[in-house]
Design an enzyme around this catalytic site. Structure first.
Site, PDB file in Angstrom:
ATOM      1  N   HIS A  93       2.277 -19.573-105.960  1.00 18.36           N
ATOM      2  CA  HIS A  93       1.848 -18.243-105.498  1.00 18.36           C
ATOM      3  C   HIS A  93       0.506 -17.920-105.777  1.00 18.36           C
ATOM      4  O   HIS A  93      -0.114 -17.548-104.752  1.00 18.36           O
ATOM      5  CB  HIS A  93       2.736 -17.076-106.168  1.00 18.36           C
ATOM      6  CG  HIS A  93       2.485 -15.657-105.961  1.00 18.36           C
ATOM      7  ND1 HIS A  93       3.123 -14.954-104.634  1.00 18.36           N
ATOM      8  CD2 HIS A  93       1.418 -14.923-106.270  1.00 18.36           C
ATOM      9  CE1 HIS A  93       2.500 -14.023-104.760  1.00 18.36           C
ATOM     10  NE2 HIS A  93       1.586 -13.836-105.821  1.00 18.36           N
ATOM     11  N   GLU A  94       0.043 -18.282-106.861  1.00 16.04           N
ATOM     12  CA  GLU A  94      -1.446 -17.909-107.211  1.00 16.04           C
ATOM     13  C   GLU A  94      -2.234 -18.624-106.437  1.00 16.04           C
ATOM     14  O   GLU A  94      -3.403 -18.517-106.028  1.00 16.04           O
ATOM     15  CB  GLU A  94      -1.776 -18.301-108.897  1.00 16.04           C
ATOM     16  CG  GLU A  94      -0.795 -17.179-109.709  1.00 16.04           C
ATOM     17  CD  GLU A  94      -1.342 -15.647-109.314  1.00 16.04           C
ATOM     18  OE1 GLU A  94      -2.329 -15.320-108.804  1.00 16.04           O
ATOM     19  OE2 GLU A  94      -0.199 -14.718-109.171  1.00 16.04           O
ATOM     20  N   HIS A 125      -2.880 -17.338-103.018  1.00 17.14           N
ATOM     21  CA  HIS A 125      -4.152 -16.396-103.077  1.00 17.14           C
ATOM     22  C   HIS A 125      -5.209 -17.023-102.664  1.00 17.14           C
ATOM     23  O   HIS A 125      -6.167 -16.500-101.908  1.00 17.14           O
ATOM     24  CB  HIS A 125      -4.074 -15.490-104.183  1.00 17.14           C
ATOM     25  CG  HIS A 125      -3.102 -14.420-104.472  1.00 17.14           C
ATOM     26  ND1 HIS A 125      -2.831 -13.491-103.384  1.00 17.14           N
ATOM     27  CD2 HIS A 125      -1.967 -14.193-105.428  1.00 17.14           C
ATOM     28  CE1 HIS A 125      -1.743 -12.761-103.741  1.00 17.14           C
ATOM     29  NE2 HIS A 125      -1.511 -13.082-105.163  1.00 17.14           N
ATOM     30  N   GLU A 177       0.180 -10.238-100.742  1.00 20.59           N
ATOM     31  CA  GLU A 177       1.347 -10.668-101.884  1.00 20.59           C
ATOM     32  C   GLU A 177       2.392 -11.330-100.802  1.00 20.59           C
ATOM     33  O   GLU A 177       2.938 -12.442-101.385  1.00 20.59           O
ATOM     34  CB  GLU A 177       1.879  -9.389-102.495  1.00 20.59           C
ATOM     35  CG  GLU A 177       1.233  -9.175-103.645  1.00 20.59           C
ATOM     36  CD  GLU A 177       0.875  -9.965-104.578  1.00 20.59           C
ATOM     37  OE1 GLU A 177       1.497 -10.901-104.807  1.00 20.59           O
ATOM     38  OE2 GLU A 177      -0.231  -9.622-105.053  1.00 20.59           O
TER      39      GLU A 177
HETATM   40 ZN   LIG Z   1       0.058 -12.156-106.129  1.00 22.54          ZN
END
Ligand SMILES: [Zn+2]
Length: 271
Positions: free
Chosen positions: A140-141, A144, A201
């Protein structure tokens, strides 16, 4: 004055048209056009400087990679994820990726622009994260960073705070020359102070899930990760959850998406 406006328009058009979207479309279905005015080179430079300052401070406090086994585990999982980033953008394979673990009780992890990963020991220990769950949060990071959400937030904030003209001046000086200490600390402040938006997100959830599946990590772990995170945060709300609310919506979205990336996971496992 007309000349300045024309120049400004040209600069903005150049940067807007040059960066419509940062990642290839993939199973994740993320295709949104992005607002990216600040040059990537400057954002990456700011990020690299802020990251190295963080490492230096952690070293001084003797909190950097103190648990070798934990570091090796986080690094092994991160490297498997990084090996798959070319699916989303070819250039990311050549980024100067870095992985570190800081001894810190908070449930937190981040990946700064350009591929600077930090995982807090609290995240690994407190929720007893499995490898699949760690892959979900690190994926997830990384997503980004691949989507350049930091650069997008900085572009928006810069325009809101200083106006388009100041941004054009900043951009006009070119990468390198305009890199002052002030610029660097402004960049890291913007990166940490501005939370990702809900859409950012959602994109990172989707790309992160696909990235983990392609690296051979079970996509169902994203659901258990968020469940554990919200259970683990009772009492003292950790930093990560204040910017990443583990809402019922988020968990429902991940549950719905998991079957779509499952074939990628099965294929990766067979290799
Ligand atoms: Zn996030």
């Amino acid at each position: 004055m007309k000349k300045i406006i024309a120049l400004l328009a040209a600069t903005l058009t150049l940067h807007l048209s040059g960066c419509a979207t940062t990642t290839n479309s993939s199973a994740s279905g993320v295709t949104r056009s992005q607002f990216l005015l600040m040059p990537a080179s400057q954002v990456d430079q700011m990020s690299a400087q802020a990251y190295s300052e963080t490492l230096q401070k952690a070293k001084q406090k003797s909190t950097l990679n103190v648990n070798k086994a934990m570091y090796n585990r986080v690094n092994r999982i991160s490297q498997r994820l990084i090996a798959q980033v070319g699916v989303f953008r070819e250039d990311a394979k050549k980024w100067n990726w870095e992985v570190n673990v800081e001894k810190n009780d908070q449930l937190n992890a981040y990946c700064m622009p350009g591929g600077k990963i930090m995982v807090y020991s609290g995240l690994v220990e407190k929720i007893k994260a499995t490898d699949d769950e760690l892959a979900a949060v690190i994926g997830h990071e990384i997503a980004h960073a691949l989507r350049e959400h930091g650069r997008e937030r900085m572009s928006q904030a810069y325009v809101q705070q200083f106006g388009l003209q100041a941004l054009a001046a900043f951009v006009g000086k070119g990468a390198g020359a305009a890199m002052t200490m002030k610029g660097a600390s402004l960049g890291s402040q913007l990166f940490f102070a501005l939370p990702n938006g809900r859409e950012q997100e959602r994109e990172s959830d989707r790309i992160g899930l696909e990235l983990a599946a392609r690296a051979g990590y079970n996509p169902d772990a994203a659901v258990t990760l968020w469940q554990k995170m919200s259970a683990g945060s009772k009492g003292a709300p950790p930093e990560f959850l204040s910017t990443h609310p583990a809402s019922a919506n988020r968990i429902a979205d991940l549950k719905a998406l998991a079957p779509q990336v499952r074939p990628l996971y099965e294929k990766a496992k067979r290799k």
